[in-house]
Design a protein around this motif. Structure first.
Motif, PDB file in Angstrom:
ATOM      1  N   ILE A  22       0.837  -1.203   0.000  1.00 44.74           N
ATOM      2  CA  ILE A  22       0.000   0.000   0.000  1.00 44.74           C
ATOM      3  C   ILE A  22       0.868   1.247   0.000  1.00 44.74           C
ATOM      4  O   ILE A  22       0.565   2.226  -0.688  1.00 44.74           O
ATOM      5  CB  ILE A  22      -0.972  -0.024   1.195  1.00 44.74           C
ATOM      6  CG1 ILE A  22      -1.893  -1.241   1.093  1.00 44.74           C
ATOM      7  CG2 ILE A  22      -1.798   1.257   1.241  1.00 44.74           C
ATOM      8  CD1 ILE A  22      -2.848  -1.398   2.265  1.00 44.74           C
ATOM      9  N   ASP A  23       1.971   1.227   0.753  1.00 47.04           N
ATOM     10  CA  ASP A  23       2.913   2.346   0.690  1.00 47.04           C
ATOM     11  C   ASP A  23       3.333   2.620  -0.751  1.00 47.04           C
ATOM     12  O   ASP A  23       3.370   3.771  -1.202  1.00 47.04           O
ATOM     13  CB  ASP A  23       4.166   2.034   1.513  1.00 47.04           C
ATOM     14  CG  ASP A  23       3.949   2.139   3.010  1.00 47.04           C
ATOM     15  OD1 ASP A  23       3.702   3.253   3.496  1.00 47.04           O
ATOM     16  OD2 ASP A  23       4.055   1.114   3.692  1.00 47.04           O
ATOM     17  N   LEU A  24       3.662   1.568  -1.477  1.00 45.35           N
ATOM     18  CA  LEU A  24       4.108   1.734  -2.858  1.00 45.35           C
ATOM     19  C   LEU A  24       2.968   2.223  -3.748  1.00 45.35           C
ATOM     20  O   LEU A  24       3.180   3.063  -4.634  1.00 45.35           O
ATOM     21  CB  LEU A  24       4.697   0.419  -3.372  1.00 45.35           C
ATOM     22  CG  LEU A  24       6.031   0.041  -2.721  1.00 45.35           C
ATOM     23  CD1 LEU A  24       6.361  -1.425  -2.980  1.00 45.35           C
ATOM     24  CD2 LEU A  24       7.158   0.939  -3.222  1.00 45.35           C
ATOM     25  N   ALA A  25       1.764   1.721  -3.525  1.00 45.24           N
ATOM     26  CA  ALA A  25       0.608   2.225  -4.270  1.00 45.24           C
ATOM     27  C   ALA A  25       0.386   3.701  -3.972  1.00 45.24           C
ATOM     28  O   ALA A  25      -0.006   4.476  -4.859  1.00 45.24           O
ATOM     29  CB  ALA A  25      -0.632   1.415  -3.924  1.00 45.24           C
ATOM     30  N   TYR A  26       0.649   4.113  -2.736  1.00 45.45           N
ATOM     31  CA  TYR A  26       0.486   5.517  -2.360  1.00 45.45           C
ATOM     32  C   TYR A  26       1.565   6.389  -2.992  1.00 45.45           C
ATOM     33  O   TYR A  26       1.307   7.548  -3.338  1.00 45.45           O
ATOM     34  CB  TYR A  26       0.500   5.658  -0.838  1.00 45.45           C
ATOM     35  CG  TYR A  26      -0.807   5.253  -0.167  1.00 45.45           C
ATOM     36  CD1 TYR A  26      -1.887   4.783  -0.896  1.00 45.45           C
ATOM     37  CD2 TYR A  26      -0.942   5.343   1.211  1.00 45.45           C
ATOM     38  CE1 TYR A  26      -3.067   4.409  -0.284  1.00 45.45           C
ATOM     39  CE2 TYR A  26      -2.133   4.985   1.841  1.00 45.45           C
ATOM     40  CZ  TYR A  26      -3.185   4.517   1.095  1.00 45.45           C
ATOM     41  OH  TYR A  26      -4.362   4.164   1.709  1.00 45.45           O
ATOM     42  N   VAL A  27       2.780   5.880  -3.149  1.00 42.69           N
ATOM     43  CA  VAL A  27       3.793   6.624  -3.912  1.00 42.69           C
ATOM     44  C   VAL A  27       3.342   6.759  -5.358  1.00 42.69           C
ATOM     45  O   VAL A  27       3.416   7.847  -5.954  1.00 42.69           O
ATOM     46  CB  VAL A  27       5.171   5.931  -3.832  1.00 42.69           C
ATOM     47  CG1 VAL A  27       6.168   6.619  -4.775  1.00 42.69           C
ATOM     48  CG2 VAL A  27       5.717   5.959  -2.413  1.00 42.69           C
ATOM     49  N   ALA A  28       2.847   5.669  -5.928  1.00 41.35           N
ATOM     50  CA  ALA A  28       2.409   5.693  -7.333  1.00 41.35           C
ATOM     51  C   ALA A  28       1.275   6.676  -7.563  1.00 41.35           C
ATOM     52  O   ALA A  28       1.170   7.277  -8.637  1.00 41.35           O
ATOM     53  CB  ALA A  28       1.988   4.290  -7.774  1.00 41.35           C
ATOM     54  N   SER A  29       0.429   6.863  -6.573  1.00 42.01           N
ATOM     55  CA  SER A  29      -0.730   7.741  -6.744  1.00 42.01           C
ATOM     56  C   SER A  29      -0.523   9.127  -6.137  1.00 42.01           C
ATOM     57  O   SER A  29      -1.473   9.914  -6.061  1.00 42.01           O
ATOM     58  CB  SER A  29      -1.976   7.086  -6.128  1.00 42.01           C
ATOM     59  OG  SER A  29      -1.762   6.747  -4.776  1.00 42.01           O
ATOM     60  N   GLY A  30       0.704   9.430  -5.711  1.00 41.80           N
ATOM     61  CA  GLY A  30       1.029  10.775  -5.259  1.00 41.80           C
ATOM     62  C   GLY A  30       0.660  11.089  -3.823  1.00 41.80           C
ATOM     63  O   GLY A  30       0.787  12.241  -3.398  1.00 41.80           O
ATOM     64  N   LYS A  31       0.220  10.092  -3.065  1.00 45.51           N
ATOM     65  CA  LYS A  31      -0.115  10.337  -1.655  1.00 45.51           C
ATOM     66  C   LYS A  31       1.151  10.423  -0.798  1.00 45.51           C
ATOM     67  O   LYS A  31       1.232  11.216   0.131  1.00 45.51           O
ATOM     68  CB  LYS A  31      -1.043   9.248  -1.132  1.00 45.51           C
ATOM     69  CG  LYS A  31      -2.432   9.246  -1.757  1.00 45.51           C
ATOM     70  CD  LYS A  31      -3.267   8.095  -1.196  1.00 45.51           C
ATOM     71  CE  LYS A  31      -4.714   8.181  -1.682  1.00 45.51           C
ATOM     72  NZ  LYS A  31      -4.813   8.065  -3.149  1.00 45.51           N
ATOM     73  N   LEU A  32       2.108   9.555  -1.069  1.00 46.69           N
ATOM     74  CA  LEU A  32       3.435   9.625  -0.477  1.00 46.69           C
ATOM     75  C   LEU A  32       4.419  10.051  -1.551  1.00 46.69           C
ATOM     76  O   LEU A  32       4.235   9.732  -2.733  1.00 46.69           O
ATOM     77  CB  LEU A  32       3.863   8.267   0.090  1.00 46.69           C
ATOM     78  CG  LEU A  32       3.105   7.726   1.298  1.00 46.69           C
ATOM     79  CD1 LEU A  32       3.580   6.302   1.621  1.00 46.69           C
ATOM     80  CD2 LEU A  32       3.276   8.623   2.510  1.00 46.69           C
ATOM     81  N   ASP A  33       5.473  10.726  -1.133  1.00 48.07           N
ATOM     82  CA  ASP A  33       6.494  11.181  -2.082  1.00 48.07           C
ATOM     83  C   ASP A  33       7.717  10.272  -2.085  1.00 48.07           C
ATOM     84  O   ASP A  33       8.405  10.144  -3.107  1.00 48.07           O
ATOM     85  CB  ASP A  33       6.917  12.611  -1.742  1.00 48.07           C
ATOM     86  CG  ASP A  33       5.725  13.541  -1.652  1.00 48.07           C
ATOM     87  OD1 ASP A  33       5.036  13.690  -2.675  1.00 48.07           O
ATOM     88  OD2 ASP A  33       5.465  14.097  -0.564  1.00 48.07           O
ATOM     89  N   ILE A  34       7.983   9.640  -0.943  1.00 48.87           N
ATOM     90  CA  ILE A  34       9.117   8.724  -0.773  1.00 48.87           C
ATOM     91  C   ILE A  34       8.656   7.582   0.126  1.00 48.87           C
ATOM     92  O   ILE A  34       7.860   7.784   1.040  1.00 48.87           O
ATOM     93  CB  ILE A  34      10.318   9.434  -0.103  1.00 48.87           C
ATOM     94  CG1 ILE A  34      10.881  10.549  -1.001  1.00 48.87           C
ATOM     95  CG2 ILE A  34      11.432   8.449   0.251  1.00 48.87           C
ATOM     96  CD1 ILE A  34      11.873  11.462  -0.281  1.00 48.87           C
ATOM     97  N   PHE A  35       9.172   6.398  -0.144  1.00 49.04           N
ATOM     98  CA  PHE A  35       8.990   5.268   0.764  1.00 49.04           C
ATOM     99  C   PHE A  35      10.285   4.491   0.821  1.00 49.04           C
ATOM    100  O   PHE A  35      10.922   4.245  -0.208  1.00 49.04           O
ATOM    101  CB  PHE A  35       7.859   4.346   0.292  1.00 49.04           C
ATOM    102  CG  PHE A  35       7.795   3.035   1.042  1.00 49.04           C
ATOM    103  CD1 PHE A  35       7.412   3.005   2.373  1.00 49.04           C
ATOM    104  CD2 PHE A  35       8.130   1.839   0.425  1.00 49.04           C
ATOM    105  CE1 PHE A  35       7.363   1.807   3.084  1.00 49.04           C
ATOM    106  CE2 PHE A  35       8.088   0.638   1.117  1.00 49.04           C
ATOM    107  CZ  PHE A  35       7.695   0.625   2.453  1.00 49.04           C
TER     108      PHE A  35
END
Length: 261
Positions: A191-204
């Motif tokens: 989910i962290d990676l999905a959130y990076v892909a969708s712009g919710k997180l900038d770095i993981f």
């Protein structure tokens, strides 16, 4: 040659169906056992994995399985392989925190060709096919445009053997916390990676991940315009600490995190 696009719809349908098992079990007591001191497995993990293997086996004839609850090793898989995490975020599931994902990736000739991360309790299904972009619920997604660490929301995770890794975990947090806009620990790397892909997180970033934790997610990030490496900026190999970013921040993140590797 695998035509991942031709099986995408059927694969997404199968993963969505597996999400109904998680939904059905959500209101039931969890039968929990410990694989390690803080590493849990439930009947839901086993049921979802069994369902996925039963349904996917005929979708790509000859493909093997590398799946969390039934695989004895976490080495690079064979030439053609499904890499599966049936319930990523089992601890979240046990505590009924909705960040619970199912990760399914098709590995072929040394790389992921298709990746799906379904988050059934949040009604979000992310998918990507190599060379064809990344999507959530059928809509295109892309990484953020953030280009400053001060504006970056950073995700991380803690390994199951954290007692042995505590110094390095704390050292990296001490580097990130004073610089980033904020740090989040969601508890499910897919989910962290999905959130990076969708712009919710900038770095993981996270160390100690297994292939099933990140295989689908790294394709999501790459197809959404982001970048994947290890913490030194070199190509990611199984067993390496993982770094994912929107691309613009990648060199800055490497400079920040690589001294502790």
């Amino acid at each position: 040659m695998i035509d991942a696009h031709s099986i995408l719809k059927n694969c997404v349908d199968i993963v969505l169906q597996s999400g109904e098992i998680i939904r059905e079990h959500w209101a039931l007591p969890s039968n929990v056992r410990h694989k390690g001191s803080i590493d849990l497995v439930t009947q839901t993990d086993l049921a979802v994995e069994a369902f996925l293997k039963e349904k996917l086996v005929d979708l790509v004839p000859g493909a093997c399985f590398l799946a969390e609850e039934s695989s004895e090793d976490d080495e690079a898989p064979a030439d053609l392989c499904w890499i599966i995490d049936p319930v990523d975020g089992t601890t979240n599931f046990v505590h009924r925190i909705p960040q619970v994902g199912t990760s399914v990736a098709l590995w072929h000739k040394g790389r992921v060709e298709l990746g799906i991360v379904n988050v059934p309790m949040l009604h979000r299904c992310y998918w990507a096919v190599r060379g064809q972009g990344a999507f959530c619920n059928g809509e295109p997604i892309s990484v953020s445009g953030v280009d400053s660490l001060n504006d970056a929301l950073v995700g991380t995770g803690f390994p199951y053997d954290i007692a042995k890794r505590l110094p390095e975990v704390m050292e990296r947090l001490a580097l990130v916390l004073p610089i980033a806009q904020g740090v989040r620990r969601i508890g499910a790397a897919s989910i962290d990676l999905a959130y990076v892909a969708s712009g919710k997180l900038d770095i993981f970033y996270e160390a100690g991940l297994k292939p099933w934790d990140f295989a689908a997610g790294i394709l999501l990030v790459e197809e959404a315009g982001g970048r994947i490496s290890n913490l030194t900026g070199a190509p990611l190999r199984f067993g390496d600490p993982l770094l994912a970013s929107n691309g613009r921040l990648h060199a800055l993140a490497v400079d920040l995190l690589s001294p502790t590797t």
